[in-house]
Design a protein around this motif. Structure first.
Motif, PDB file in Angstrom:
ATOM      1  N   ILE A 218       1.685  -2.719   4.338  1.00 36.02           N
ATOM      2  CA  ILE A 218       1.034  -3.824   3.727  1.00 36.02           C
ATOM      3  C   ILE A 218       0.014  -4.354   4.451  1.00 36.02           C
ATOM      4  O   ILE A 218      -0.129  -4.032   5.698  1.00 36.02           O
ATOM      5  CB  ILE A 218       2.436  -4.849   3.174  1.00 36.02           C
ATOM      6  CG1 ILE A 218       2.918  -5.302   4.800  1.00 36.02           C
ATOM      7  CG2 ILE A 218       3.354  -4.219   2.477  1.00 36.02           C
ATOM      8  CD1 ILE A 218       3.629  -6.402   4.450  1.00 36.02           C
TER       9      ILE A 218
ATOM     10  N   ARG B 223       0.747  -1.212  -0.017  1.00 36.65           N
ATOM     11  CA  ARG B 223       0.036   0.017  -0.106  1.00 36.65           C
ATOM     12  C   ARG B 223       0.951   1.301   0.188  1.00 36.65           C
ATOM     13  O   ARG B 223       0.415   2.356   0.095  1.00 36.65           O
ATOM     14  CB  ARG B 223      -0.847   0.013   1.072  1.00 36.65           C
ATOM     15  CG  ARG B 223      -1.683  -1.077   1.500  1.00 36.65           C
ATOM     16  CD  ARG B 223      -2.752  -1.367   0.203  1.00 36.65           C
ATOM     17  NE  ARG B 223      -3.431  -0.356  -0.164  1.00 36.65           N
ATOM     18  CZ  ARG B 223      -4.089  -0.496  -1.500  1.00 36.65           C
ATOM     19  NH1 ARG B 223      -4.007  -1.628  -2.313  1.00 36.65           N
ATOM     20  NH2 ARG B 223      -4.841   0.410  -1.514  1.00 36.65           N
ATOM     21  N   GLY B 224       2.079   1.115   0.297  1.00 37.43           N
ATOM     22  CA  GLY B 224       3.143   2.021   0.138  1.00 37.43           C
ATOM     23  C   GLY B 224       4.130   2.021   1.209  1.00 37.43           C
ATOM     24  O   GLY B 224       4.087   0.842   1.767  1.00 37.43           O
TER      25      GLY B 224
ATOM     26  N   VAL C 292      -1.087  -5.069 -11.847  1.00 38.65           N
ATOM     27  CA  VAL C 292      -1.185  -3.742 -11.719  1.00 38.65           C
ATOM     28  C   VAL C 292      -0.733  -2.597 -12.964  1.00 38.65           C
ATOM     29  O   VAL C 292       0.028  -2.169 -12.740  1.00 38.65           O
ATOM     30  CB  VAL C 292      -0.419  -3.201 -10.526  1.00 38.65           C
ATOM     31  CG1 VAL C 292      -1.096  -2.021  -9.832  1.00 38.65           C
ATOM     32  CG2 VAL C 292      -0.313  -4.264  -9.321  1.00 38.65           C
TER      33      VAL C 292
ATOM     34  N   GLU D 220      -1.262  -1.935   9.284  1.00 39.60           N
ATOM     35  CA  GLU D 220      -0.239  -2.258   7.925  1.00 39.60           C
ATOM     36  C   GLU D 220       0.998  -2.247   8.180  1.00 39.60           C
ATOM     37  O   GLU D 220       1.653  -2.555   7.579  1.00 39.60           O
ATOM     38  CB  GLU D 220      -1.052  -1.247   6.737  1.00 39.60           C
ATOM     39  CG  GLU D 220      -2.312  -1.631   6.153  1.00 39.60           C
ATOM     40  CD  GLU D 220      -2.889  -0.481   5.488  1.00 39.60           C
ATOM     41  OE1 GLU D 220      -3.847  -0.852   4.695  1.00 39.60           O
ATOM     42  OE2 GLU D 220      -2.149   0.373   5.049  1.00 39.60           O
TER      43      GLU D 220
ATOM     44  N   ASN E 239       1.194   7.339  -6.371  1.00 44.54           N
ATOM     45  CA  ASN E 239       0.365   6.169  -6.223  1.00 44.54           C
ATOM     46  C   ASN E 239      -0.266   5.741  -4.903  1.00 44.54           C
ATOM     47  O   ASN E 239      -1.284   5.167  -4.641  1.00 44.54           O
ATOM     48  CB  ASN E 239       0.985   4.915  -6.939  1.00 44.54           C
ATOM     49  CG  ASN E 239       0.409   3.794  -7.219  1.00 44.54           C
ATOM     50  OD1 ASN E 239       0.615   2.819  -7.487  1.00 44.54           O
ATOM     51  ND2 ASN E 239      -0.842   3.919  -7.302  1.00 44.54           N
ATOM     52  N   VAL E 240       0.541   6.117  -4.045  1.00 43.66           N
ATOM     53  CA  VAL E 240       0.330   5.867  -2.615  1.00 43.66           C
ATOM     54  C   VAL E 240      -1.034   6.588  -2.374  1.00 43.66           C
ATOM     55  O   VAL E 240      -2.078   6.268  -1.477  1.00 43.66           O
ATOM     56  CB  VAL E 240       1.440   6.060  -1.486  1.00 43.66           C
ATOM     57  CG1 VAL E 240       1.003   6.033  -0.165  1.00 43.66           C
ATOM     58  CG2 VAL E 240       2.596   5.320  -1.731  1.00 43.66           C
TER      59      VAL E 240
ATOM     60  N   ARG F 274       4.115   7.466 -15.088  1.00 44.59           N
ATOM     61  CA  ARG F 274       5.057   6.441 -15.555  1.00 44.59           C
ATOM     62  C   ARG F 274       5.061   6.306 -17.064  1.00 44.59           C
ATOM     63  O   ARG F 274       6.200   6.075 -17.723  1.00 44.59           O
ATOM     64  CB  ARG F 274       4.312   4.979 -15.156  1.00 44.59           C
ATOM     65  CG  ARG F 274       4.340   4.915 -13.505  1.00 44.59           C
ATOM     66  CD  ARG F 274       3.672   3.382 -13.264  1.00 44.59           C
ATOM     67  NE  ARG F 274       3.197   3.418 -11.874  1.00 44.59           N
ATOM     68  CZ  ARG F 274       3.590   3.742 -10.557  1.00 44.59           C
ATOM     69  NH1 ARG F 274       5.116   3.731 -10.611  1.00 44.59           N
ATOM     70  NH2 ARG F 274       3.081   3.908  -9.523  1.00 44.59           N
TER      71      ARG F 274
ATOM     72  N   ASP G  98       8.986   2.226  -9.421  1.00 47.36           N
ATOM     73  CA  ASP G  98       7.812   1.839 -10.211  1.00 47.36           C
ATOM     74  C   ASP G  98       7.612   0.512  -9.175  1.00 47.36           C
ATOM     75  O   ASP G  98       7.199  -0.654  -9.842  1.00 47.36           O
ATOM     76  CB  ASP G  98       8.323   1.171 -11.382  1.00 47.36           C
ATOM     77  CG  ASP G  98       6.879   1.204 -12.345  1.00 47.36           C
ATOM     78  OD1 ASP G  98       5.804   1.448 -11.900  1.00 47.36           O
ATOM     79  OD2 ASP G  98       6.898   1.205 -13.571  1.00 47.36           O
ATOM     80  N   THR G  99       7.348   0.622  -7.973  1.00 48.67           N
ATOM     81  CA  THR G  99       6.750  -0.309  -7.098  1.00 48.67           C
ATOM     82  C   THR G  99       5.217   0.018  -6.911  1.00 48.67           C
ATOM     83  O   THR G  99       5.032   1.032  -6.231  1.00 48.67           O
ATOM     84  CB  THR G  99       7.445  -0.517  -5.603  1.00 48.67           C
ATOM     85  OG1 THR G  99       8.898  -0.626  -6.025  1.00 48.67           O
ATOM     86  CG2 THR G  99       6.835  -1.440  -4.715  1.00 48.67           C
ATOM     87  N   ARG G 100       4.413  -0.490  -7.588  1.00 42.09           N
ATOM     88  CA  ARG G 100       2.948   0.129  -7.602  1.00 42.09           C
ATOM     89  C   ARG G 100       1.940  -0.309  -6.434  1.00 42.09           C
ATOM     90  O   ARG G 100       2.342  -1.723  -6.257  1.00 42.09           O
ATOM     91  CB  ARG G 100       2.172  -0.382  -8.859  1.00 42.09           C
ATOM     92  CG  ARG G 100       3.228  -0.044 -10.151  1.00 42.09           C
ATOM     93  CD  ARG G 100       2.471  -0.140 -11.671  1.00 42.09           C
ATOM     94  NE  ARG G 100       3.543   0.125 -12.448  1.00 42.09           N
ATOM     95  CZ  ARG G 100       3.263  -0.244 -13.774  1.00 42.09           C
ATOM     96  NH1 ARG G 100       2.283  -1.099 -14.078  1.00 42.09           N
ATOM     97  NH2 ARG G 100       4.180   0.155 -14.759  1.00 42.09           N
ATOM     98  N   VAL G 101       1.249   0.411  -5.918  1.00 45.94           N
ATOM     99  CA  VAL G 101       0.278   0.054  -4.875  1.00 45.94           C
ATOM    100  C   VAL G 101      -0.621  -1.018  -5.585  1.00 45.94           C
ATOM    101  O   VAL G 101      -1.074  -1.105  -6.679  1.00 45.94           O
ATOM    102  CB  VAL G 101      -0.557   1.185  -4.424  1.00 45.94           C
ATOM    103  CG1 VAL G 101      -1.692   0.871  -3.583  1.00 45.94           C
ATOM    104  CG2 VAL G 101       0.275   2.292  -3.845  1.00 45.94           C
ATOM    105  N   GLY G 102      -0.718  -2.105  -4.734  1.00 39.01           N
ATOM    106  CA  GLY G 102      -1.548  -3.308  -5.163  1.00 39.01           C
ATOM    107  C   GLY G 102      -0.640  -4.463  -5.468  1.00 39.01           C
ATOM    108  O   GLY G 102      -1.121  -5.495  -5.657  1.00 39.01           O
ATOM    109  N   THR G 103       0.594  -4.230  -5.661  1.00 40.86           N
ATOM    110  CA  THR G 103       1.459  -5.259  -5.805  1.00 40.86           C
ATOM    111  C   THR G 103       1.894  -6.438  -4.772  1.00 40.86           C
ATOM    112  O   THR G 103       1.560  -5.945  -3.566  1.00 40.86           O
ATOM    113  CB  THR G 103       3.128  -4.830  -6.289  1.00 40.86           C
ATOM    114  OG1 THR G 103       3.003  -3.923  -7.380  1.00 40.86           O
ATOM    115  CG2 THR G 103       4.126  -5.797  -6.707  1.00 40.86           C
TER     116      THR G 103
ATOM    117  N   ASP H  57       5.379   6.728  -7.993  1.00 39.15           N
ATOM    118  CA  ASP H  57       5.002   5.789  -6.768  1.00 39.15           C
ATOM    119  C   ASP H  57       4.375   6.430  -5.506  1.00 39.15           C
ATOM    120  O   ASP H  57       3.578   5.952  -4.852  1.00 39.15           O
ATOM    121  CB  ASP H  57       6.385   5.033  -6.261  1.00 39.15           C
ATOM    122  CG  ASP H  57       6.942   4.113  -7.283  1.00 39.15           C
ATOM    123  OD1 ASP H  57       6.173   3.496  -8.345  1.00 39.15           O
ATOM    124  OD2 ASP H  57       8.026   3.757  -7.039  1.00 39.15           O
TER     125      ASP H  57
END
Lengths: 382, 173
Positions: A12, A7-8, B81, B135, B115-116, B91, A51-56, B112
């Protein structure tokens, strides 16, 4: 199915996600029976990899049971229990043909410098990882290996990354009989690199870290001389003095971009992210190896750049060797080492955590709580 | 001094040097002196050609961003994703530059972070309030680092009190 959901940075959770599907004739769907959190997952967790995307879903160290196979996979069958190398490889491109399975060119659209890695951002191909109940395994006819009957599942999962990466770190060091080897980092990969240095005939193995509990483990597990750099004024001077003023024959960087020990690198590398991670371990490796020595890098850094003393590399005539581990190439030899009792990978596992508690497992591992060296995730109820 | 060893001569193009015209070219070549790792299987090195027998090509049904350093899309790609929203636009823009260009990576890092925020907005749009302490692994912090947690709370509280005090002072002024 349940899967880890990024999630960021530092956040997680476990979520319901759609079941993975066969998207290519050489795919398999694997039901995960063990997965690990790797030290390099923490670079993702800390938001250091672009490029670590939320949802990965993360997770590149896992083993499991084959549930479905694409029509072109002929060497596996449904029900096989397999360990899956962390790098995805086609087996037939320019690089795979030469045994460079960590550098496949048919697997990662987003970058040419990096092959494909499960659950390691879109910069590594955009594949979901194995910290989930099920995972898509591309090129299933190349990477996965059926786990031998006699092998413990905990040993098997450690053979997907930790053991081959540590072994390759030592192998890249070109260690000759009697050599002095210094390993920076007493995480699982550093521990395995130090253990494997002996397999290549090292005469002396030194491990440097900042956590006493890890150094204590290294002292007996590797075994090795261990030193806490927080108790040393200058690591490089210390190592020079420990080697008759010359420096080690081989220095191994098993830390990568999350290194502590230098305020400047911490600021630029881990806080401001203007460097591709804090490169202080590599800095020390270059400066503490002898002239003409070898620096072996398996620590993970981002794709941009780092402040390292490249002038000293030239002036000292250092050879730098580095790569992602070529797991497939090394597995037959490493399975034999486990069978012969030369290495004991599962002894590094300190925590077994249900998938449900994955957020706590990440925090515990990242914050080095409860003596954590290697956490393994087991399926809920598994 | 060891000179670089060139085993495969690149295809000659206009302006390229024909190494056969160089006196002594390759006379000291020693295949055993190979610093690459893993040790390359040179017998299977076809030279610098992309003309290998390609795997079956995957046809993804989601948007795949591709490095401009690639001459074609790899046969197999990850489909998790796909890019979307503002971060997706950033991107896409990033891929105008090569992997060798900082702009590429800085835009991706920026995306990124955007995206958060998009993730939180998406959670709220689906009537879900993210449990951020959970989390972030609060249970393991409480179980194994009570003193550290108390310290963080105290420092956070102190910073909060100072910030509120400063704000009040500014308003009064």
């Amino acid at each position: 199915m349940l899967a880890m959901n990024y999630r960021g940075p530092y956040r997680i959770r476990l979520s319901e996600k759609p079941m993975p599907e066969i998207l290519h004739p050489r795919d398999a769907i694997v039901r995960v029976t063990r997965s690990c959190i790797c030290g390099s997952d923490l670079h993702l967790y800390h938001g250091m990899v672009p490029d670590t995307r939320v949802g990965t879903t993360f997770g590149h160290e896992f083993c499991g049971v084959v549930e479905q196979l694409g029509p072109e996979v002929e060497n596996l069958k449904v029900g096989d229990h397999v360990l899956v190398p962390f790098n995805i490889a086609c087996g037939q491109c320019h690089f795979c043909l030469q045994g460079l399975f960590g550098n496949c060119h048919e697997v990662n659209p987003e970058a040419t410098a990096l092959g494909g890695i499960f659950g390691y951002s879109h910069t590594a191909g955009g594949y979901d990882g194995g910290q989930a109940e099920y995972v898509r395994v591309p090129y299933a006819d190349v990477g996965p290996v059926v786990i031998p009957d006699w092998m413990d599942l905990d040993d098997a999962v450690m053979l997907t990354d930790v053991v081959p990466t540590g072994y390759q770190a030592a192998e890249m060091g070109g260690i000759q009989k009697g050599d002095t080897v210094v390993v920076f980092g007493a995480g699982p990969v550093g521990l395995m690199a130090a253990r494997c240095a002996w397999l290549f005939g090292a005469g002396r193995v030194i491990v440097i870290d900042m956590y006493d509990y890890r150094l204590e483990f290294a002292r007996t597990y590797c075994p090795a001389e261990v030193y806490n750099f927080k108790e040393i004024d200058d690591v490089v001077v210390f190592l020079k003095k420990a080697t008759d003023g010359l420096g080690a024959d081989v220095a191994i960087d098993a830390v990568g971009g999350d290194a502590s020990g230098n305020a400047l690198h911490t600021l630029f590398g881990t806080k401001l992210k203007l460097e591709a991670g804090s490169a202080i371990a590599l800095h020390w490796a270059i400066n503490s190896v002898k002239k003409g020595g070898i620096v072996s890098i398996v620590g993970v850094y981002g794709p941009t750049g780092n402040m390292i003393p490249i002038g000293n590399v030239v002036n000292k005539g250092i050879t730098i060797r580095a790569n992602q581990a070529s797991v497939k190439r090394l597995l037959p030899r490493l399975i034999e080492h486990v069978r012969m009792g030369h290495i004991d990978p599962k002894a590094m596992i300190t925590h077994r955590v249900p998938l449900d508690h994955i957020a706590d497992a990440y925090h515990m591992f990242a914050a080095k709580l409860d003596g954590c060296i290697k956490p393994v995730l087991v399926p809920n109820g598994g | 001094m060891t000179l670089p060893v060139i085993i495969h001569t690149p295809a000659l193009t206009s302006g390229a040097i024909d190494t056969s015209t160089i006196p002594g070219w390759g006379v000291d070549a020693d295949p055993l002196n190979d610093p690459t790792y893993p040790i390359r299987d040179r017998a299977r090195d076809p030279g610098l050609t992309s003309d290998w027998e390609r795997p079956t090509i995957q046809h993804p049904d989601v948007e795949i961003l591709q490095s401009i350093e690639h001459i074609r899309q790899p046969a197999v790609v990850g489909t998790s994703v796909p890019p979307s929203g503002l971060s997706g636009m950033m991107r896409r823009t990033a891929f105008r530059w090569s992997e060798s260009n900082w702009t590429h990576w800085l835009l991706l890092m920026g995306a990124d972070r955007v995206n958060v925020i998009e993730g939180i907005v998406d959670d709220l749009a689906h009537a879900r309030i993210p449990n951020i302490p959970a989390e972030m692994g609060i249970r393991s912090e409480l179980a194994h680092n009570k003193r550290g947690f108390a310290k963080k709370l105290a420092v956070g509280g102190l910073i909060g009190v100072v910030a509120v005090g400063l704000l009040k002072r500014r308003r009064q002024q």
